[in-house]
Design an enzyme around this catalytic site. Structure first.
Site, short mmCIF file in Angstrom:
data_model
loop_
_atom_site.label_atom_id
_atom_site.label_comp_id
_atom_site.label_asym_id
_atom_site.label_seq_id
_atom_site.Cartn_x
_atom_site.Cartn_y
_atom_site.Cartn_z
N ASP A 56 0.84 -1.19 0.00
CA ASP A 56 0.00 0.00 0.00
C ASP A 56 0.88 1.24 0.00
O ASP A 56 1.50 1.58 1.01
CB ASP A 56 -0.92 -0.03 1.23
CG ASP A 56 -1.67 1.26 1.45
OD1 ASP A 56 -1.85 2.02 0.48
OD2 ASP A 56 -2.10 1.51 2.60
N ASP A 116 -3.86 4.10 2.68
CA ASP A 116 -5.27 3.96 3.04
C ASP A 116 -5.62 2.56 3.56
O ASP A 116 -6.77 2.29 3.89
CB ASP A 116 -6.17 4.33 1.86
CG ASP A 116 -6.03 3.38 0.67
OD1 ASP A 116 -5.16 2.48 0.72
OD2 ASP A 116 -6.77 3.58 -0.31
N ASP A 169 -2.05 -1.11 -3.69
CA ASP A 169 -2.31 -0.38 -4.92
C ASP A 169 -1.19 -0.61 -5.92
O ASP A 169 -0.18 -1.28 -5.63
CB ASP A 169 -2.48 1.12 -4.62
CG ASP A 169 -1.44 1.67 -3.66
OD1 ASP A 169 -0.24 1.33 -3.83
OD2 ASP A 169 -1.80 2.40 -2.72
N ASP A 209 -10.84 -15.41 -15.78
CA ASP A 209 -11.64 -15.85 -14.65
C ASP A 209 -12.81 -16.71 -15.14
O ASP A 209 -13.43 -16.42 -16.15
CB ASP A 209 -12.17 -14.61 -13.91
CG ASP A 209 -12.84 -14.94 -12.61
OD1 ASP A 209 -12.20 -15.56 -11.75
OD2 ASP A 209 -14.01 -14.56 -12.44
N GLU A 238 -8.75 -20.12 -15.87
CA GLU A 238 -9.18 -20.71 -14.61
C GLU A 238 -10.33 -21.67 -14.94
O GLU A 238 -11.46 -21.22 -15.16
CB GLU A 238 -9.66 -19.64 -13.62
CG GLU A 238 -10.13 -20.24 -12.31
CD GLU A 238 -11.07 -19.34 -11.53
OE1 GLU A 238 -11.13 -19.48 -10.29
OE2 GLU A 238 -11.78 -18.52 -12.14
#
Length: 585
Positions: free
Chosen positions: A35, A39, A43, A221, A282
């Site tokens: 991060d 926050d 990211d 996915d 996947e």
């Protein structure tokens, strides 16, 4: 060939043909990796700032779980805009910077693509809600009339992967109860209708958008979903089967033959680009042989070998899965892939020690049955990794496994975020335990994950003992083992090799039913899955081992075992080489 975004063309060092056949690919779950903003959510800039650690680890590519615009109802797998970065993770400029920085280090980038469903906040679904039944807007998704005289029963009995019904009824524009839409996952994730040419063309546009920016491929996915049986029959799955599929008789929403036309279309699109871009699916399907259908020469390039991930820690079962995998994938000219952990399963540093069933997606908690001894489970996990990385083909790693991270069992109820937890009213823990932000520095705020100490899921007590800074210079650490194995895998070109099974009795001078012995590119690999230690061949030279070897100079490459006192303990793997010895000829 495409020439757009010329400034972002892949460096020559990254243009080796069919790199994906042997690559070690590291999965980053962005919100839990690093991060930079403070926050409490990882990211893109955080990933860029930690690339040197991944370069040092020795991986070939990074797979980034979704970072596109999303309401985050399912941690980004509910996409509202497929061609922009969610502000939670940064900006497109941050992505371009990450891509350039990775490519400068010779590391490729694979992005996650979610084509089975969108977010209910996607503009298309919002348009569908205000449009009339039978309209072009609704044809992009799967809307059906309900059953019963009033249409108040779902069109089928299908259940969501996250629990509860897979259909939700909408209220029409005039306020009356209306049609039902299909969502195999959360209610906020309506399934696309892949019979729609508009849907097909939209995903071609999305693929081109990211390919033009320079990405090296896509992890797809739910690659075994997307197409549904057009008769929409009722279906009751085996309650003990993995939630994502794999039943002996496939569900009417998994493994439908129409998905293969989609991937043939995408394969042709990717072939228009320089740099040998790749598709990885996947696909939770019923057999290894069927899994291989996803990677025929004109379809995907890889698919995850979930059958290997689900194989128990048993010598005969592992040998059978390895043989079946190599046979099935080679029959279609594809590499086998190997994987032990990801963001949807219990981490293998815990899972391989469990003594009770743990269906995929269900998760575990501190009160679950069959919890393992942590040290014994880690020993087994290290051994499993050492065996996996010795196999030919491509391997996938999940962030934090190189640190030996276990599944986090104690997460406060009010901190859980997986839809499974909420849709089963806490009956199933879900996947939060494998998604806790990883530790970088033992004594930093949030153990280095975030400078402010914030963490979207709380890190457990003792998390700092796994931190990277404490493991980097410890030759016996799990991190050092991974670095050593990856370097040796590259040096000996194990990804390009083949498996030759060796006779354990000839090699060790004694029967050992729970020992696997194989040779790949001149490296002999012994895996002891039995309860008792076994003596190693006296002429052998140790390249690497998953644990300390009595009488061996563990941690020193090319160290000689020397003498019959050298033992391979239970739940351990060793890589050996001895070209002069008849045992290895």
């Amino acid at each position: 060939m495409h020439t757009s975004h010329e400034a972002r063309r892949i460096p020559q060092a990254l243009t080796a043909p069919e790199w994906w056949r042997t690559a070690v690919i590291y999965q980053i779950y962005p919100r839990s990796f690093a991060d930079a903003s403070g926050d409490g959510v990882g990211d893109l800039r955080g990933i860029t700032g930690r690339l040197d650690a991944l370069d040092e680890l020795g991986v070939d590519a990074l797979w980034l779980s979704p970072f596109m615009v999303s309401p985050q109802k399912d941690a980004g797998y509910d996409v509202a805009d497929y061609c922009d970065v969610d502000p939670l993770f940064g900006t497109l400029a941050d992505f371009d910077e990450l891509l350039a920085a990775a490519h400068a280090r010779g590391i490729r980038i694979i992005v996650d693509l979610v084509p089975n469903h969108s977010s209910d906040q996607h503009p298309w679904f919002q348009e569908a809600l205000t449009a009339a039944p039978g309209s072009p807007e609704r044809a992009r998704y799967i809307f059906r009339e309900g059953r019963g005289p009033e249409g108040d029963q779902p069109p089928t009995n299908w259940e969501s992967i996250f629990g509860g019904p897979a259909w939700t009824r909408v209220t029409e524009a005039d306020g009356s109860p209306g049609q039902w839409y299909l969502h195999l996952f959360d209610t906020s994730q309506p399934d696309f209708n892949w019979d729609s040419e508009e849907v097909q063309e939209e995903f071609r546009r999305i693929l081109r958008f990211w390919l033009d920016r320079g990405v090296d491929g896509f992890r797809v996915d739910v690659a075994h979903g997307m197409v549904k049986d057009p008769t929409f029959p009722d279906w009751t799955p085996d309650p003990q089967a993995a939630s994502m599929g794999g039943d002996a008789t496939p569900a009417p929403y998994w493994e439908q033959v129409g998905v293969h036309d989609i991937y043939r279309d995408w394969n042709r699109l990717l072939a228009q680009y320089d740099g040998d871009r790749a598709l990885c699916g996947e696909a939770w399907v019923s057999t290894i042989e069927k899994t291989a259908l996803w990677v025929r020469p004109d379809e995907m390039h890889q698919t995850f070998n979930f059958h290997y991930l689900e194989t128990p820690w048993d010598a005969s079962a592992l040998r059978r899965t390895i043989d079946d995998s190599l046979t099935a994938f080679s029959s279609v000219g594809a590499p086998s892939t190997w994987v032990l952990s990801n963001h949807d399963v219990v981490r293998h540093a815990t899972r391989l020690g469990l003594t009770a069933e743990s269906p995929q997606g269900a998760g575990i908690g501190s009160d679950s049955p069959g919890l393992p001894d942590p040290s014994q489970a880690l020993q087994r996990a290290r051994a499993a990794t050492a065996l996996m990385l010795a196999l030919p083909g491509s391997a996938y790693l999940y962030q934090g496994e190189e640190l030996g991270l276990p599944e986090v069992l104690e997460i406060p109820d009010d901190a859980r975020q997986d839809p499974t937890w909420f849709r089963t009213s806490g009956e199933r823990y879900g996947r939060d335990g494998c998604r806790v932000p990883i530790p970088w520095e033992a004594h930093a705020p949030a153990h280095g994950f975030s400078a402010t100490g914030r963490s979207w899921i709380p890190q457990p007590q003792g998390w700092g003992e796994y931190a990277r800074d404490g493991q980097r210079h410890d030759a016996d650490s799990t991190l050092s083992m991974y670095r050593r194995l990856l370097a040796l895998r590259r040096t000996h070109r194990l990804g390009e090799g083949s498996v030759e099974w060796l006779d354990v009795k000839d090699l060790l001078g004694a029967e050992a039913a729970e020992v696997l012995a194989l040779r790949n590119q001149g490296v002999v690999v012994l895996a002891n899955l039995g309860a008792d230690p076994v003596a190693l061949p006296s002429a052998a030279t140790v390249l690497a081992a998953s644990t300390h070897l009595p009488s061996a100079q563990h941690g020193v490459e090319q160290s000689s075992v020397g003498g019959a006192a050298a033992l391979l303990p239970s739940d351990a793997v060793v890589w050996l080489v001895s070209p002069e010895s008849p045992e290895f000829s």
